[in-house]
Each structure stands twice: as structure tokens, then as C-alpha cells.
Design an enzyme around this catalytic site. Structure first.
Site, short mmCIF file in Angstrom:
data_model
loop_
_atom_site.label_atom_id
_atom_site.label_comp_id
_atom_site.label_asym_id
_atom_site.label_seq_id
_atom_site.Cartn_x
_atom_site.Cartn_y
_atom_site.Cartn_z
N TYR A 152 -12.70 9.86 -5.43
CA TYR A 152 -13.71 8.97 -6.02
C TYR A 152 -14.17 9.52 -7.38
O TYR A 152 -14.25 8.76 -8.37
CB TYR A 152 -14.92 8.79 -5.08
N ARG A 199 -27.58 15.23 -7.65
CA ARG A 199 -28.93 14.92 -8.11
C ARG A 199 -29.42 13.55 -7.63
O ARG A 199 -30.59 13.39 -7.27
CB ARG A 199 -28.99 14.96 -9.64
N ARG A 209 -26.08 3.89 -0.19
CA ARG A 209 -24.78 4.38 -0.63
C ARG A 209 -24.72 5.86 -0.37
O ARG A 209 -25.70 6.57 -0.55
CB ARG A 209 -24.58 4.15 -2.14
N PHE A 272 -20.08 16.19 -28.64
CA PHE A 272 -19.98 15.09 -27.69
C PHE A 272 -19.56 15.56 -26.30
O PHE A 272 -20.06 15.08 -25.29
CB PHE A 272 -18.99 14.06 -28.25
C1 PS7 Z 1 -16.63 6.62 -22.33
C2 PS7 Z 1 -18.37 8.27 -23.15
C3 PS7 Z 1 -15.29 14.75 -22.20
C4 PS7 Z 1 -12.99 15.32 -21.23
C5 PS7 Z 1 -20.20 4.37 -17.92
C6 PS7 Z 1 -18.00 11.54 -19.95
C7 PS7 Z 1 -21.08 6.04 -13.69
C8 PS7 Z 1 -21.19 11.10 -14.76
O1 PS7 Z 1 -25.66 7.67 -11.61
O2 PS7 Z 1 -25.23 6.36 -15.95
O3 PS7 Z 1 -24.64 5.62 -12.56
O4 PS7 Z 1 -26.85 6.43 -13.42
O5 PS7 Z 1 -25.62 8.84 -15.91
C9 PS7 Z 1 -18.54 7.41 -20.90
C10 PS7 Z 1 -14.75 14.46 -19.76
C11 PS7 Z 1 -18.49 5.69 -16.70
C12 PS7 Z 1 -17.59 11.33 -17.51
C13 PS7 Z 1 -19.58 7.83 -14.53
C14 PS7 Z 1 -18.26 6.48 -19.82
C15 PS7 Z 1 -16.05 13.88 -19.42
C16 PS7 Z 1 -18.51 4.77 -15.57
C17 PS7 Z 1 -18.84 10.60 -17.28
C18 PS7 Z 1 -19.33 6.65 -18.79
C19 PS7 Z 1 -15.87 12.48 -18.83
C20 PS7 Z 1 -18.56 5.53 -14.24
C21 PS7 Z 1 -22.69 9.09 -16.18
C22 PS7 Z 1 -19.06 10.38 -15.78
O6 PS7 Z 1 -23.26 7.86 -15.85
O7 PS7 Z 1 -24.76 7.72 -13.89
C23 PS7 Z 1 -17.86 7.42 -22.06
C24 PS7 Z 1 -14.38 14.82 -21.01
C25 PS7 Z 1 -19.30 5.54 -17.76
C26 PS7 Z 1 -17.19 11.76 -18.71
C27 PS7 Z 1 -19.73 6.52 -14.16
C28 PS7 Z 1 -20.68 8.70 -14.86
C29 PS7 Z 1 -21.22 9.00 -16.09
C30 PS7 Z 1 -20.46 9.96 -15.39
P1 PS7 Z 1 -25.53 6.79 -12.83
P2 PS7 Z 1 -24.79 7.68 -15.45
MN MN Z 2 -21.30 3.45 -10.01
MN MN Z 3 -29.02 7.93 -12.28
#
Ligand code: PS7
Ligand code: MN
Ligand code: MN
Ligand code: MN
Ligand code: MN
Ligand code: MN
Length: 362
Positions: A152, A199, A209, A272
Site C-alpha cells: 500500500y 501519526r 480506516r 524539495f
Molecule cells: C507529487 C510532490 C522525493 C524521491 C497527493 C513526496 C496521500 C505522505 O494523510 O496530504 O492524506 O493528509 O500529508 C506529491 C520521494 C500523493 C511521497 C501520499 C504527491 C517522496 C497522493 C508523498 C503527494 C515521495 C497519496 C502526503 C506521500 O499527503 O497525507 C508530489 C522522493 C500526493 C513523496 C498520498 C502522501 C503524501 C504522502 P494525508 P498528506
Molecule cells: Mn488517501
Molecule cells: Mn493528515
């Protein structure tokens, strides 16, 4: 330093930045500081995945509607004028999907090389989320094994890392050797996602969930709900011990994250990738042996976040110092009565030694 000039942007470009601000807490700031070559592509990559996640997170959407939306999202994002207005009223990011036609206009203006990466990851993530939603329906709303848990995390974060790494290399802003080390990229995503899942356990519990794998929690309690029964001192202790096991599991990715960051060649890309990782190690320290995670939504303080931002926009040595600082705090907070005391202590030492080997503190 590059500064946006909204007067030179198209109406749809301005709309994209508006939805970036509306939907992201921490990512908006770092995306807007990116090297101009990747600023718009990564903003659009973020908005596409945020759209997908808004569908995934909407617990008012029945699976028979949700699953086809997730599986076909990659095609919908190519249909001129496509929007989605059926998110529940409480879905905080619903505005993005209501106005998704504006994002689609900009997706079509992307360099084809970049768009191919964004589309590929959107396809894979949508299908992975759909598999998980279907599976959850049959498994009391959650994951069973640690393998399922990591799969997941791969779908929702490992894949994001893969797409970002391909974008960085395509733009010549990262060492192409990173493409030959997919395990390093995977760890970057796993570390962020696992920390988020630890968290958010209470928030997710209220939404019915469960992302903590049964293989872990069943060693500590018989029923998932027992972890949230804060009136019972035995359950309170069991819940903490269970969270220790989750933190230990997340910590195994830390060294590979530091290794990955050594491959970045551009300061804005370094910032970033490093800021979220520093926030994650600080969050892991905050949640470690903290019973509040089972009854409320906790966050690192604004002050700490501010300091971490400054430290993570320098270089890898400073980021290693941040990791060292929080690892020492985890090490100190570790409790000899915890059944995983020795394992956690060893894991902290192992990462501290790894850091020492790349940046000796002389
Ligand atoms: C394309 C920048 C840098 C090699 C929307 C960045 C939710 C933890 O609990 O809203 O839903 O509130 O805080 C970001 C690796 C992904 C992983 C993932 C896209 C790092 C949709 C981020 C972010 C790879 C699925 C936080 C994973 O969301 O959580 C871009 C390198 C999105 C990264 C989700 C979560 C991000 C996450 P919640 P958040
Ligand atoms: Mn989600
Ligand atoms: Mn959250
Ligand atoms: Mn989400
Ligand atoms: Mn959430
Ligand atoms: Mn979450």
C-alpha cells in the site's frame, strides 16, 4: 532565486497554483521554490495525485463508484472539460475536483517527456488504490500482513518517488545513477508514508480506516479498537508498545533516505526532497512513546517546523545532523520496559553509525 510573476501566467496556471495552496499544507511552499524547469510539471503531478487521493479518501463514496473512478482517473484527466462534483460535502479538497478542467488544460501543455511520467504514475497509483479499496472491503477495512502494508505504501508514496526521480533525471537535476537504485527511491516514499500512517492513526480510526497491519497490532491486542480505549491502563501500555513496533518498522528506511539525497544535483530539488524527510524524522520522534496519537491529531510545533526548513535548505551534512539529533532523542526516550527496547536501541545506533561513516563528527 526565481520568483513567480502571476501577471505573466495564464488564467489556468494561476488556478493551478490556487488549488496547490488550497490542498497542501507543506508541499505548496517547497513546490513553488522549485527550479523553473520542474515547477509547473511537479505542481501538476501533485494536483493529479491529490485529485486521486481525494477520491480515495472520500468515505461517503461507495466502492462501486470509487473503484472505477480510481482505475480510470488516468483517462479522465485527458478529457477536455472533465470535472468531478460528487465528493461528500466534508471532503476538504473537493474544490480541486470541481475545477479539475483547469488542471487538464495545463496537463496538456506539459512537455510530452514529463507528461508520460505523470500519466504512468497516475495509472499505477489509481489501480493500486482500487486494489486496496476492494481488498479492505473483505478484510475488516484494513491490511493484514506487513507485505500488504508496504505494498500500500508503495502505491501511494513509493510510486510518487519513482515519478519524481524520473522527472529530476529527465531535467538533469539528479544523478542518473539513482534510476539504477530503485530501493533508495522506494525508501524515500515509504519513510514519509509510514510516518504519516503512524501519526494519523486516530483520524483514520474515526473514518473507519485501518492502515496499521494486523500482523503487527495483533501481537499486542486482540481487537483493533482496544488501542483507542484510553480508559484501560493495560490497553494504554499495549497501544504504546504497538506504536513502538510501527516506529521501529519505519526507522529501517532512514539510512537509505540519506543515501538517496546524496544523488541530488540542484539546490531547489535538494530542498524539495529534504524538507519532508526532516519533518518525517521529527514527527517520528514526536509520535514515539506518545499516547496522544491514540486520541488526537498531533503535529510538530510551528517553531520546530521553521527550524527544520532552515536546516533542510543547506546541505546533506546539515540534514544528517538533523537526523542525528532526532535519533538521539528517540534513543533517550526508549523505555527498558518496552519489549522492543533492544531492537529500537540497536536500530538507532545503526543509523547513527551510518551517518558517522559519511560525515564524521570529528
Ligand atoms: C507529487 C510532490 C522525493 C524521491 C497527493 C513526496 C496521500 C505522505 O494523510 O496530504 O492524506 O493528509 O500529508 C506529491 C520521494 C500523493 C511521497 C501520499 C504527491 C517522496 C497522493 C508523498 C503527494 C515521495 C497519496 C502526503 C506521500 O499527503 O497525507 C508530489 C522522493 C500526493 C513523496 C498520498 C502522501 C503524501 C504522502 P494525508 P498528506
Ligand atoms: Mn488517501
Ligand atoms: Mn493528515
Ligand atoms: Mn489523503
Ligand atoms: Mn487525511
Ligand atoms: Mn494520513
Amino acid at each position: 532565486v526565481h520568483v513567480r510573476d502571476p501577471s505573466k501566467e495564464s488564467e489556468t496556471e494561476r488556478a493551478c497554483f490556487k488549488y496547490l495552496d488550497l490542498t497542501s499544507r507543506s508541499f505548496a511552499a517547497v513546490i513553488k521554490e522549485l527550479n523553473p524547469e520542474l515547477l509547473m510539471p511537479i505542481c501538476l503531478f501533485y494536483l493529479a495525485l491529490r485529485g486521486l487521493d481525494t477520491i480515495e479518501d472520500d468515505m461517503t463514496l461507495p466502492n462501486e463508484k470509487k473503484i472505477p473512478l480510481l482505475r480510470n482517473f488516468d483517462s479522465y484527466m485527458e478529457i477536455d472539460g472533465w470535472t468531478f462534483k460528487d465528493n461528500g460535502p466534508n471532503e476538504k479538497d473537493r474544490e480541486l475536483l470541481v475545477n479539475f478542467d483547469k488542471v487538464i488544460v495545463e496537463l496538456k501543455r506539459m512537455k510530452p517527456e514529463y507528461y508520460a511520467i505523470v500519466r504512468d504514475i497516475t495509472t499505477k497509483m489509481g489501480n493500486g488504490m482500487a486494489d486496496y479499496a476492494l481488498n479492505a472491503e473483505h478484510n475488516a477495512n484494513g491490511v493484514n500482513t506487513i507485505v500488504d502494508y508496504e505494498l500500500y505504501c508503495h502505491y501511494v508514496a513509493g510510486l510518487v518517488g519513482d515519478g519524481l526521480t524520473r522527472l529530476f533525471v529527465e531535467a538533469k537535476l539528479a544523478n542518473p545513477a539513482l534510476l539504477e537504485r530503485p530501493a533508495l527511491t522506494e525508501s524515500m516514499g515509504q519513510f514519509l508514508q509510514k510516518t504519516n500512517i503512524i501519526r494519523d492513526v486516530h483520524e483514520d480510526f474515526l473514518d473507519k480506516r485501518r492502515f496499521w497491519p494486523k500482523e503487527i497490532w495483533s501481537k499486542h491486542v486482540d481487537n483493533w479498537d482496544d488501542l483507542f480505549d484510553t480508559s484501560n491502563p493495560v490497553f494504554r501500555r499495549k497501544a504504546l508498545e504497538c506504536s513502538s513496533e510501527m516506529v521501529l518498522n519505519a526507522l529501517k528506511h532512514a539510512d537509505e533516505c540519506l543515501f538517496y539525497m546524496a544523488g541530488i544535483r540542484d539546490q531547489s530539488v535538494f530542498n524539495f526532497v529534504a524538507i519532508p524527510q526532516s519533518m518525517a524524522i521529527a514527527t517520528l520522534e514526536l509520535v514515539f512513546r506518545n499516547p496522544a496519537i491514540f486520541s488526537s491529531h498531533i503535529k510538530i510545533t510551528k517553531g520546530d517546523a521553521c527550524q527544520l526548513m532552515n536546516e533542510s535548505t543547506q546541505n546533506l551534512r546539515v540534514v544528517c545532523d538533523v537526523f542525528r539529533r532526532y535519533l538521539r532523542r528517540i534513543h533517550k526516550k526508549n523505555d527498558p520496559r518496552d519489549p522492543l527496547y533492544t531492537a529500537i536501541s540497536l536500530q538507532c545506533s545503526k543509523i547513527e553509525q551510518f551517518i558517522e561513516s559519511i560525515f564524521p563528527s570529528q
